[in-house]
Design an enzyme around this catalytic site. Structure first.
Site, PDB file in Angstrom:
ATOM      1  N   HIS A 125       0.805  -1.216   0.000  1.00  0.00           N
ATOM      2  CA  HIS A 125       0.000   0.000   0.000  1.00  0.00           C
ATOM      3  C   HIS A 125       0.846   1.278   0.000  1.00  0.00           C
ATOM      4  O   HIS A 125       1.920   1.349   0.600  1.00  0.00           O
ATOM      5  CB  HIS A 125      -0.927   0.024   1.216  1.00  0.00           C
ATOM      6  CG  HIS A 125      -0.163   0.060   2.517  1.00  0.00           C
ATOM      7  ND1 HIS A 125       0.236   1.223   3.119  1.00  0.00           N
ATOM      8  CD2 HIS A 125       0.302  -0.942   3.304  1.00  0.00           C
ATOM      9  CE1 HIS A 125       0.898   0.960   4.232  1.00  0.00           C
ATOM     10  NE2 HIS A 125       0.953  -0.370   4.359  1.00  0.00           N
ATOM     11  N   HIS A 134      12.370  -0.553 -12.981  1.00  0.00           N
ATOM     12  CA  HIS A 134      12.215  -1.995 -13.189  1.00  0.00           C
ATOM     13  C   HIS A 134      12.216  -2.667 -11.822  1.00  0.00           C
ATOM     14  O   HIS A 134      13.224  -2.647 -11.120  1.00  0.00           O
ATOM     15  CB  HIS A 134      13.361  -2.532 -14.050  1.00  0.00           C
ATOM     16  CG  HIS A 134      13.210  -3.972 -14.431  1.00  0.00           C
ATOM     17  ND1 HIS A 134      13.905  -4.520 -15.473  1.00  0.00           N
ATOM     18  CD2 HIS A 134      12.447  -4.991 -13.931  1.00  0.00           C
ATOM     19  CE1 HIS A 134      13.587  -5.804 -15.600  1.00  0.00           C
ATOM     20  NE2 HIS A 134      12.708  -6.106 -14.660  1.00  0.00           N
TER      21      HIS A 134
END
Length: 198
Positions: A125, A134
């Site tokens: 979250h 990446h």
């Protein structure tokens, strides 16, 4: 949506092709500047994205992905999400971002443009992931982590809650990051230590 082109006829291109086929998207072909390639995975390979064509960049190197995004004349796809990824509520995914099979992105996460959220990565979250990042397979970003532009987080790395990682960093595979990391740093180990700075 028109047929799409996948920019990058290599290993990561196969992953993006798999996502696109799982979503029943029509593939026009691949784009790659390798003069020896004319076919890849049964599709035609051309040298540049046709003007106004839909495409996604399937290249793991963040700086190359940025260069292509800045110079191509095509139209970047919206985020490409494998049907076996789990995306929570209030998640924002930028153009050209891809989310691989088994990835979990929990509520209130922002992933900006041209990012890779690779196989089985977990983004908890309230994380923010800037452009051209990446996130490698099996990475865990705990809650409220910020990952700066162009950073590569290696396979199996863990970032503890609330850590901020700077721009264009490299986080080694299996690294455990327990404190903020400045721009341009390479970090390895458990706990993570900076071994190089740019």
């Amino acid at each position: 949506m028109n047929d799409i082109y996948i920019y990058g006829a290599s290993g990561h291109g196969k992953v993006v092709l798999d996502i696109a086929l799982n979503l029943n998207l029509a593939i026009a072909g691949f784009v790659d500047r390798n003069p020896l390639l004319s076919k890849f995975e049964g599709y035609e390979v051309i040298k540049s994205v046709p003007s106004k064509a839909n495409y996604i960049i399937a290249i793991g190197d963040n700086s190359i992905r940025q260069k292509i995004a800045q110079t191509s004349s095509g139209d970047l796809l919206p985020a490409l999400i494998h049907k076996h990824a789990i995306i929570g509520g209030n998640v924002l995914l930028g153009q050209g971002t891809m989310v691989a099979a088994g990835a979990i992105i929990n509520p209130s996460v922002i992933v900006k443009s041209n990012c890779i959220i690779n196989t089985a990565a977990v983004i908890e979250h309230d994380c923010v992931i800037e452009d051209f990042v990446h996130i490698s397979p099996n990475v865990t970003l705990c809650g409220s982590v910020i990952v700066g532009k162009g950073t590569h987080v290696g396979a199996g790395a863990v970032i503890i809650p609330g850590v901020k990682i700077g721009d264009w960093c490299t986080i080694g595979a299996g690294t455990v990051v327990i404190k903020d990391i400045p721009n341009g740093a390479t970090v390895v180990g458990n706990p993570g230590r900076i071994i190089k700075s740019i």
